[in-house]
Enzyme design. Sequence first.
Site, PDB file in Angstrom:
ATOM      1  N   GLU A 141       0.785  -1.186   0.017  1.00 38.02           N
ATOM      2  CA  GLU A 141       0.009   0.166  -0.017  1.00 38.02           C
ATOM      3  C   GLU A 141       0.946   1.238   0.037  1.00 38.02           C
ATOM      4  O   GLU A 141       2.010   1.167   0.334  1.00 38.02           O
ATOM      5  CB  GLU A 141      -0.919   0.103   1.226  1.00 38.02           C
ATOM      6  CG  GLU A 141      -2.083  -1.200   1.065  1.00 38.02           C
ATOM      7  CD  GLU A 141      -2.738  -1.222   2.364  1.00 38.02           C
ATOM      8  OE1 GLU A 141      -2.620  -0.457   3.344  1.00 38.02           O
ATOM      9  OE2 GLU A 141      -3.786  -1.856   2.136  1.00 38.02           O
TER      10      GLU A 141
ATOM     11  N   HIS B 214      -8.842   9.464   3.748  1.00 40.46           N
ATOM     12  CA  HIS B 214      -8.432   8.416   2.687  1.00 40.46           C
ATOM     13  C   HIS B 214      -8.731   9.136   1.483  1.00 40.46           C
ATOM     14  O   HIS B 214      -9.795   9.707   1.099  1.00 40.46           O
ATOM     15  CB  HIS B 214      -9.094   7.215   3.048  1.00 40.46           C
ATOM     16  CG  HIS B 214      -8.740   5.980   2.245  1.00 40.46           C
ATOM     17  ND1 HIS B 214      -8.464   5.760   1.120  1.00 40.46           N
ATOM     18  CD2 HIS B 214      -7.961   4.913   2.915  1.00 40.46           C
ATOM     19  CE1 HIS B 214      -7.945   4.698   0.700  1.00 40.46           C
ATOM     20  NE2 HIS B 214      -7.654   4.199   1.821  1.00 40.46           N
TER      21      HIS B 214
ATOM     22  N   ARG C 215      -0.763   8.820   2.156  1.00 38.59           N
ATOM     23  CA  ARG C 215      -1.917   9.215   2.103  1.00 38.59           C
ATOM     24  C   ARG C 215      -2.201  10.799   2.139  1.00 38.59           C
ATOM     25  O   ARG C 215      -3.180  11.213   1.496  1.00 38.59           O
ATOM     26  CB  ARG C 215      -2.705   8.360   3.291  1.00 38.59           C
ATOM     27  CG  ARG C 215      -3.871   8.000   3.030  1.00 38.59           C
ATOM     28  CD  ARG C 215      -4.329   7.191   3.976  1.00 38.59           C
ATOM     29  NE  ARG C 215      -4.068   5.834   3.631  1.00 38.59           N
ATOM     30  CZ  ARG C 215      -4.544   4.677   4.313  1.00 38.59           C
ATOM     31  NH1 ARG C 215      -5.050   4.977   5.690  1.00 38.59           N
ATOM     32  NH2 ARG C 215      -4.471   3.412   4.230  1.00 38.59           N
TER      33      ARG C 215
ATOM     34  N   HIS D 275     -11.213   9.488   7.547  1.00 39.75           N
ATOM     35  CA  HIS D 275     -10.943   8.031   7.538  1.00 39.75           C
ATOM     36  C   HIS D 275     -10.645   7.497   9.089  1.00 39.75           C
ATOM     37  O   HIS D 275     -10.708   6.589   9.477  1.00 39.75           O
ATOM     38  CB  HIS D 275      -9.974   7.562   6.406  1.00 39.75           C
ATOM     39  CG  HIS D 275      -9.643   6.337   6.473  1.00 39.75           C
ATOM     40  ND1 HIS D 275     -10.687   5.236   6.128  1.00 39.75           N
ATOM     41  CD2 HIS D 275      -8.428   5.465   6.519  1.00 39.75           C
ATOM     42  CE1 HIS D 275     -10.055   4.308   6.045  1.00 39.75           C
ATOM     43  NE2 HIS D 275      -8.683   4.419   6.628  1.00 39.75           N
TER      44      HIS D 275
ATOM     45  N   ARG E 210      -0.531   8.605   9.785  1.00 41.56           N
ATOM     46  CA  ARG E 210      -0.302   7.124   9.764  1.00 41.56           C
ATOM     47  C   ARG E 210      -0.230   6.273   8.552  1.00 41.56           C
ATOM     48  O   ARG E 210      -0.774   6.619   7.386  1.00 41.56           O
ATOM     49  CB  ARG E 210      -1.543   6.543  10.413  1.00 41.56           C
ATOM     50  CG  ARG E 210      -1.724   4.983  10.338  1.00 41.56           C
ATOM     51  CD  ARG E 210      -3.192   4.507  10.722  1.00 41.56           C
ATOM     52  NE  ARG E 210      -4.074   4.930   9.877  1.00 41.56           N
ATOM     53  CZ  ARG E 210      -4.772   4.004   9.110  1.00 41.56           C
ATOM     54  NH1 ARG E 210      -4.275   2.708   9.016  1.00 41.56           N
ATOM     55  NH2 ARG E 210      -5.877   4.498   8.363  1.00 41.56           N
TER      56      ARG E 210
END
Length: 520
Positions: A114, A242, A289, A350, A385
């Site tokens: 990811e 997100h 992100r 998110h 994160r």
Amino acid sequence: MRYEVDFLVVGSGIAGLSFALKVAPYGKVCVLSKGEAREGSTRYAQGGIAAVMYDSDSFDKHIQDTLVAGDGICDREVVEMTIRQAPDRIRELVQYGVGFDRDLQGDRFDLHREGGHSEFRILHHKDNTGEEIERGLLEAARNHPNIEIKERQFAIDIITQHHLGQRVTKHTPGIECYGVYALDCDTNRIDTYLAKVTLLATGGMGNVYTTTTTPVISTGDGVAMVHRARGVLSDLEFMQFHPTSLYNPAEKPAFLITEAMRGAGAILKDRDGKEFMQKYDKRLSLAPRDIVARAIDNEMKTSGREYLYLDARPIGRQQLIEGFPTIYAKCLSVGIDITKDMIPIRPAAHYQCGGIKVDCNGLSSIRHLYAAGECSCTGLHGGNRLASNSLLEAVVYAHNAAMAAIEEVKVLGFNARVPDWNAEGMVLNEEMILITQTKRELQEIMWNYVGIVRSDLRLQRAFDRLNLIFRETEDLYNRSVLTEPLSELRNLIACSYLIIKMARARKENVGLHYSLDHLR
Ligand code: FAD
Ligand code: SIN
């Protein structure tokens, strides 16, 4: 009713259940859940859980990726401890009965990649990892004789010296937790749960915003309770958006399109079908992100469009259908065949990186009160994160908290002086519609002024508008009996206030906090 339990756990997601299973051999455990036990962010998790399982990867690389995503403000010791524990915690999940996908031979885990990860290291169960984790943990917890899971029990407040009539401020030394007051949503009775040790595992606060991938139960209750109890909170300005939720405006929560799709080859495109991430970051669609969400936000604002596209077609038909069955079926149900069509996406709130400040044992600033999972702030995530580090953090801190709580519980008793909740007040049914309207208003304020891109003026506007909503809601609270929607609204207001306050205090752009008025 009054109950006495050794270990009280508020929340039945990955954090609460992992803790419950660990402490259960050492005393009576009661797990409260405000809705159905399975309902929480955990069961919506798609991508998976990050861990270094094989020599082809290394702890150092995972540590480095986490530090980079966190934009230089992670707690390095916490990062190292969490990542080094990961393989042990994964093996425990497997022992509890959680199934992760394996390769064709069946002897190695199948690993995804990811955004922000330099290696393939995401253990997953197809594209519905969270559902599998929640199923496995719930089954194990329900089978344990020492664990009682009580659904539709809404924790209202943690009990401290304040409830014994003492004045408690944030400067009071030695604030203690004696348990919680909880509303039984079926009888509307407020019960007193006395506990030797309490763990808050109440999840996130995505519903502070209009568009969120988090379920409706994510209303920041744990954070708000600790705020009212004068405990220490931290890093709430770092709300993670997100980049890719399915654009389907009426749907709540917004359906997530996992980042693992980009890891497998899906590409972000504008409304003309052109790639745009090269303008923002050399890691393109797989940049961390915060960067991707800001890029999408900017593209949407400059083009005046409400959504952009994720083109998953490069992944190939068979891998899309077999590897991402949930997303394939969901999109098909709204008329999008992801093997042929691009997927309309937009960012959504998110994950809350901040929360109840805890030490490496998950202990909060309030004695006998632990926190784990999304409601806590451990220092792992810093300003942002790294994908799939959240489920990992939850199991690691549930473990650490359990080890500490097992020791602590041996020398603690119950505080019999705690009074029952004063349930006086009127039933103001006609005012209940105001709660729904106010919640919507609040979410729009936060979405419009405290979103992906902020400014001093926007934060000031949000603060002023919030003030009015706060006063109106407190007035309602003081006159009426407590209900779940009213309590949730108060919690959302408290969380919004804290996000704005911490965002205003941060005078530099770091990680997820980005203001037009502050360069770096
Ligand atoms: P939750 O699972 O949210 O559980 C909260 C629990 O607290 C619930 O049982 C709820 O009933 C209870 N509760 C809350 N308030 C009260 C109250 N007042 N009284 C009583 N009970 C209460 N992270 C990853 O690492 N990998 C992923 O792939 C991933 N995918 C995600 C996909 C989606 C769509 C979302 C929304 C999140 C995703 N995340 C992912 C984040 C991750 O799922 C969550 O951070 C994590 O599951 C939180 O677990 P938790 O145990 O802290 O809380
Ligand atoms: C995703 O699957 O994209 C979500 C992963 C995460 O939130 O960590």
